[in-house]
Design a protein around this motif. Sequence first.
Motif, PDB file in Angstrom:
ATOM      1  N   THR B  71       0.837  -1.204   0.000  1.00 55.01           N
ATOM      2  CA  THR B  71       0.000   0.000   0.000  1.00 55.01           C
ATOM      3  C   THR B  71       0.871   1.252   0.000  1.00 55.01           C
ATOM      4  N   ALA B  72       1.886   1.264   0.880  1.00 58.00           N
ATOM      5  CA  ALA B  72       2.751   2.431   0.970  1.00 58.00           C
ATOM      6  C   ALA B  72       3.475   2.658  -0.352  1.00 58.00           C
ATOM      7  N   ALA B  73       3.942   1.567  -0.970  1.00 55.47           N
ATOM      8  CA  ALA B  73       4.685   1.716  -2.215  1.00 55.47           C
ATOM      9  C   ALA B  73       3.788   2.280  -3.313  1.00 55.47           C
ATOM     10  N   VAL B  74       2.601   1.678  -3.469  1.00 57.24           N
ATOM     11  CA  VAL B  74       1.707   2.126  -4.550  1.00 57.24           C
ATOM     12  C   VAL B  74       1.205   3.545  -4.280  1.00 57.24           C
ATOM     13  N   ALA B  75       0.711   3.774  -3.058  1.00 59.12           N
ATOM     14  CA  ALA B  75       0.164   5.100  -2.751  1.00 59.12           C
ATOM     15  C   ALA B  75       1.267   6.159  -2.815  1.00 59.12           C
ATOM     16  N   GLY B  76       2.453   5.812  -2.286  1.00 59.70           N
ATOM     17  CA  GLY B  76       3.556   6.771  -2.294  1.00 59.70           C
ATOM     18  C   GLY B  76       3.960   7.123  -3.707  1.00 59.70           C
ATOM     19  N   LEU B  77       4.111   6.098  -4.535  1.00 55.65           N
ATOM     20  CA  LEU B  77       4.511   6.330  -5.920  1.00 55.65           C
ATOM     21  C   LEU B  77       3.478   7.188  -6.643  1.00 55.65           C
ATOM     22  N   ALA B  78       2.208   6.819  -6.464  1.00 53.85           N
ATOM     23  CA  ALA B  78       1.145   7.570  -7.129  1.00 53.85           C
ATOM     24  C   ALA B  78       1.111   9.008  -6.616  1.00 53.85           C
ATOM     25  N   ALA B  79       1.275   9.168  -5.299  1.00 49.76           N
ATOM     26  CA  ALA B  79       1.215  10.515  -4.734  1.00 49.76           C
ATOM     27  C   ALA B  79       2.359  11.377  -5.258  1.00 49.76           C
ATOM     28  N   VAL B  80       3.556  10.793  -5.361  1.00 45.71           N
ATOM     29  CA  VAL B  80       4.682  11.574  -5.879  1.00 45.71           C
ATOM     30  C   VAL B  80       4.445  11.937  -7.346  1.00 45.71           C
ATOM     31  N   ALA B  81       3.926  10.980  -8.104  1.00 44.78           N
ATOM     32  CA  ALA B  81       3.666  11.254  -9.515  1.00 44.78           C
ATOM     33  C   ALA B  81       2.619  12.362  -9.665  1.00 44.78           C
ATOM     34  N   VAL B  82       1.478  12.188  -8.969  1.00 46.04           N
ATOM     35  CA  VAL B  82       0.421  13.192  -9.090  1.00 46.04           C
ATOM     36  C   VAL B  82       0.877  14.540  -8.513  1.00 46.04           C
ATOM     37  N   GLY B  83       1.565  14.480  -7.366  1.00 48.32           N
ATOM     38  CA  GLY B  83       2.021  15.712  -6.723  1.00 48.32           C
ATOM     39  C   GLY B  83       3.016  16.467  -7.585  1.00 48.32           C
ATOM     40  N   THR B  84       3.952  15.738  -8.191  1.00 45.76           N
ATOM     41  CA  THR B  84       4.936  16.381  -9.047  1.00 45.76           C
ATOM     42  C   THR B  84       4.260  16.959 -10.286  1.00 45.76           C
ATOM     43  N   TRP B  85       3.366  16.179 -10.848  1.00 45.88           N
ATOM     44  CA  TRP B  85       2.616  16.664 -12.010  1.00 45.88           C
ATOM     45  C   TRP B  85       1.896  17.968 -11.651  1.00 45.88           C
ATOM     46  N   ALA B  86       1.206  17.943 -10.513  1.00 38.24           N
ATOM     47  CA  ALA B  86       0.451  19.132 -10.105  1.00 38.24           C
ATOM     48  C   ALA B  86       1.384  20.322  -9.897  1.00 38.24           C
ATOM     49  N   ALA B  87       2.503  20.096  -9.222  1.00 40.21           N
ATOM     50  CA  ALA B  87       3.429  21.198  -8.949  1.00 40.21           C
ATOM     51  C   ALA B  87       3.933  21.802 -10.253  1.00 40.21           C
ATOM     52  N   LEU B 198       8.414  10.713   2.771  1.00 42.51           N
ATOM     53  CA  LEU B 198       7.359  11.216   3.646  1.00 42.51           C
ATOM     54  C   LEU B 198       6.065  10.443   3.414  1.00 42.51           C
ATOM     55  N   ALA B 199       5.747  10.224   2.142  1.00 40.23           N
ATOM     56  CA  ALA B 199       4.512   9.525   1.800  1.00 40.23           C
ATOM     57  C   ALA B 199       4.522   8.104   2.358  1.00 40.23           C
ATOM     58  N   VAL B 200       5.650   7.423   2.205  1.00 41.75           N
ATOM     59  CA  VAL B 200       5.757   6.053   2.703  1.00 41.75           C
ATOM     60  C   VAL B 200       5.602   6.034   4.222  1.00 41.75           C
ATOM     61  N   ALA B 201       6.297   6.958   4.908  1.00 35.83           N
ATOM     62  CA  ALA B 201       6.219   6.982   6.367  1.00 35.83           C
ATOM     63  C   ALA B 201       4.783   7.215   6.828  1.00 35.83           C
ATOM     64  N   LEU B 202       4.102   8.157   6.179  1.00 35.53           N
ATOM     65  CA  LEU B 202       2.720   8.455   6.578  1.00 35.53           C
ATOM     66  C   LEU B 202       1.796   7.285   6.280  1.00 35.53           C
ATOM     67  N   SER B 203       1.975   6.702   5.110  1.00 35.39           N
ATOM     68  CA  SER B 203       1.094   5.619   4.700  1.00 35.39           C
ATOM     69  C   SER B 203       1.271   4.393   5.592  1.00 35.39           C
ATOM     70  N   MET B 204       2.517   4.115   5.969  1.00 39.39           N
ATOM     71  CA  MET B 204       2.774   2.944   6.815  1.00 39.39           C
ATOM     72  C   MET B 204       2.069   3.064   8.160  1.00 39.39           C
ATOM     73  N   GLY B 205       1.892   4.297   8.643  1.00 39.58           N
ATOM     74  CA  GLY B 205       1.307   4.461   9.973  1.00 39.58           C
ATOM     75  C   GLY B 205      -0.159   4.854   9.962  1.00 39.58           C
ATOM     76  N   GLU B 206      -0.781   4.903   8.772  1.00 43.56           N
ATOM     77  CA  GLU B 206      -2.154   5.395   8.669  1.00 43.56           C
ATOM     78  C   GLU B 206      -3.148   4.425   9.328  1.00 43.56           C
ATOM     79  N   VAL B 207      -4.037   4.944  10.202  1.00 45.87           N
ATOM     80  CA  VAL B 207      -5.124   4.114  10.726  1.00 45.87           C
ATOM     81  C   VAL B 207      -6.501   4.657  10.403  1.00 45.87           C
ATOM     82  N   GLY B 208      -6.677   5.969  10.577  1.00 43.11           N
ATOM     83  CA  GLY B 208      -8.017   6.566  10.566  1.00 43.11           C
ATOM     84  C   GLY B 208      -8.857   6.200   9.369  1.00 43.11           C
ATOM     85  N   ALA B 209      -8.337   6.442   8.167  1.00 41.19           N
ATOM     86  CA  ALA B 209      -9.123   6.161   6.973  1.00 41.19           C
ATOM     87  C   ALA B 209      -9.165   4.662   6.699  1.00 41.19           C
ATOM     88  N   THR B 210      -8.021   4.009   6.942  1.00 44.40           N
ATOM     89  CA  THR B 210      -7.949   2.577   6.638  1.00 44.40           C
ATOM     90  C   THR B 210      -8.971   1.791   7.436  1.00 44.40           C
TER      91      THR B 210
END
Lengths: 282, 269, 378
Positions: B71-87, B198-210
């Motif tokens: 989850t962290a790998a996929v979400a992190g990768l996607a977030a970096v891709a989308v975030g970089t694109w947006a920036a 940062l994305a990986v660290a946050l995703s690894m510890g996520e509880v609320g939404a999960t």
Amino acid sequence: MTTAALAVERPARATRVSPLLWALPPLVVLAGFLIYPLVLVGVQSVTNEDGVRTLETWRSVLAAGEFHRAIGNTVLIAGAATAGCIVLGTFFAVVLALVPFPGSGAAARAIDTVLAFPSFLIALSFTFLYGAAGVLQLGDFLYSRWCVILAEITFYTPFVMRPALAALTHLPAERLAVAASLGARPGQVLRRVVLPEIAPAVAAGGALTLLLTLNEFGIVLFIGAKDVITLPMLVHSKGVVTFDYPSACVVAVVEVALSVLLYLLYRRIFRRKGARGADLVP
Amino acid sequence: MLIWSRSARWPIWALFAAVFLVIVAAPLAVLVAAALATEWNDVLPGGFTVAHLGSALTGENQASLLVSLQTAAVAGLAAVAVGTWAALALAAAPRWLRKGADGLLHLPVAIPSVVVGLGLLVAYSRPPLLLNGTRWIVLIAHLVLVLSFSYATVSSALTRIDDSYAQVAASLGARPALVLWRVRLPMLLPAMSAAAALAVALSMGEVGATIMVYPPDWRTLPVTVFTLTDRGRTFDAAAATLILLGATLVALLILGRVSRGRTTTGVSP
Amino acid sequence: MTESSAVQFDRVSVRYGQVTALRDFSLDVATGETVALLGPSGSGKSTALKALAGFVRPTSGRVLLAGQDVTGVPPHKRGLGVVVQQYALFPHLTVADNIGFGLRARRMRRAESARRVEEMLELVGMERYGRRYPRELSGGQQQRVAIARALAIRPPVLLLDEPLSALDAQLRADMLDELRQLRDELPDIAILYVTHDQTEALTLAHRIAVMREAELLDLDTAQGLYRQPPSEFTAAFLGGANLLPATVRDANGTVDVGAVTVNAMAPGPLVPGAHVRLAVRPHTIGVRRDGPGLAAVLTGLQWRGANYRLTCLIAGLDEPGGVSVHADVPSVDGLPRVGSPVRVRLPEHGAAVVARAGAASTAGDAGESSPQNLAGVA
């Protein structure tokens, strides 16, 4: 220069349209996965289980005592934790930057690493530290609001310390030396030179902390105190424990309204002043 | 610098040490000790064992760890891709769009994770898109929650990079696509890897939404830790948390290594 | 100068919202010629360069390269060599890859491109540095690489935007020499050199365009501008001339400054009796304790190593409060003390009558903007 002659005027129009098109994909992602769900949460909150539009759910949720207690708890915990973080974060930053000791760099990094941890880790270790069968044997302290507040202070202090520390590194050492040479005692230097300098950074960090503590869920969930219900906990229990979506949505709307209001305020105040360091980027 | 006499520094250091111990050091130390403890009914643990750690690496717990890592790998990768694109896209966009979209992209920070989860449940339990009960809803939740951070990291790095790099590259004959590929992205790589970390660290510890959205076959480690605590198996929970931290740390180290191996960028002054 | 001009600005204006960064700017640069755009910051000189490179789009007017309109052409199709202030060397590429960047963008074959890169490294004396990264280079070396990178694509026009401003004083002097040599080695290139430093402009440029407040103020050869500054602004900005009020005695350039008569250079026949300004360079002024000259009081004295800079307040001259002038005199002993009366001697020749006013007396000072003809020039 022959190539130059080929492409007059045409690119000018292309550059006017394409920035909008290029910005579209990330915004579509956000719209589909955040905005659309939030809108539906709003719609769901005024729709009962039979699909009829009604404000009945709002009326019953807002009238319930548990909702009032949840709001009270949420605001109290967030406020107290934020105040604690501001005091502690400023203290840590001032000591680390201005009264450094061997190993202060390592200490700063250790505090920073907490940022990379999940917040529930703190709550979990608190069950051993402060639980009835743990190190300190404090009885019911673990299940009180104060324990939640202490846990949140532990976890969120870096959010204040980091911008404060960044602001302090911009404070030239000469200014402190000059203040001292003019006869100011350390207390005066702290009050009249250091604190005004880092106040915007501390305030920005504090505002962000307030926002995050209002939304904190992991710590409260893991400590598992039955009496300490907060708004996110209420959303959780109504949503996936009792599957009462409309009620969960009502609480969620209230919470989002509260957070977004605070967030807009935060952006308005700190973006304009350009208080860096308090940005989201750790 | 602030306190000039050495003797006056000692009380301050003592206070710092005391607070630091209680607030920072004790929780971490206790967690490690609990992960290794056989029982803990006194001030100190009764004895030590690696059994909890062992169980944290087998069976359901191991499966959860793998789920978390994926989850962290996929979400992190996607977030970096989308975030970089947006920036990148917003840097070239007109001012009104930049300001509005910037606010929107930071919004997930302000939205409680539980509400993000609830929203996804409400929205994707019905047509046109039925994602509830699939792992995709977990991945989407994580993407939404870490996107703000990766966007903020990349876009703040982008504002620090002078326009003249891209301008000079263009003057040398590079088409916009080449400027992006050979100049802008390589110069953003350090920020992108920081964003990924940062994305990986946050995703690894996520509880609320999960905890709101996870299907039985895609349970992340933090959720498993919660079920363990809920059942009173706190030592196992501590051990699983320790494993979670270790895995996160290893992932971050690998990310750091990757970014340092690929480029030795330090933007020249 | 239309077909033969390498570069032509045709009434170019650039506006950012309410701010006009460049107004009605026209300039031709011939192949083999170096033109300096000289002016204080905010005078529009960098904007002119950016409009030529294609980094900003003119609000009105045209930019031509070798006679062809390129106003709407994107930068990557213009084929110009550009060197910017902080060099913008790509930090993730080696020196050789930086220099070869434009060649690769043009899909030049590898072997040929490698040969060209070698050639460029040699040109700027950096043969041994091809594999280094930019951050491992000194400021001067970075600048050489930036120039080599711009020249590697064999551009017909080279644009230099304050290339020496990032360097310290000693290095700047050395690099100025190198740039001058380089200029002489490149007879087929038109060079546009943006700077706020008069020494750089005077050393490198065949012609100097003096910019002020988004407009082209004066344009002439370096020597012409220095000897016969057309405006008070240029007189002060280029060489820091003193501007003294004078009255025309005859049409050939004889003027009275107070009780002293000077034979000055004039831009044209003068109208006797008219009030004009006389530009006098500090190093041509003499200061004595007594003897002939204008009566003044020494108000300041600065030792500058090779010479002294004296500031003298000349009373009268129809100006309330008098007129302050700077004089650079050799370091000899017997200098008067500050506060004592002195005689200021103006040079017999070499002073110049300034045709246009409308400018502040010091460089960078924003006076009223519209240059107007003085009544003194017929």
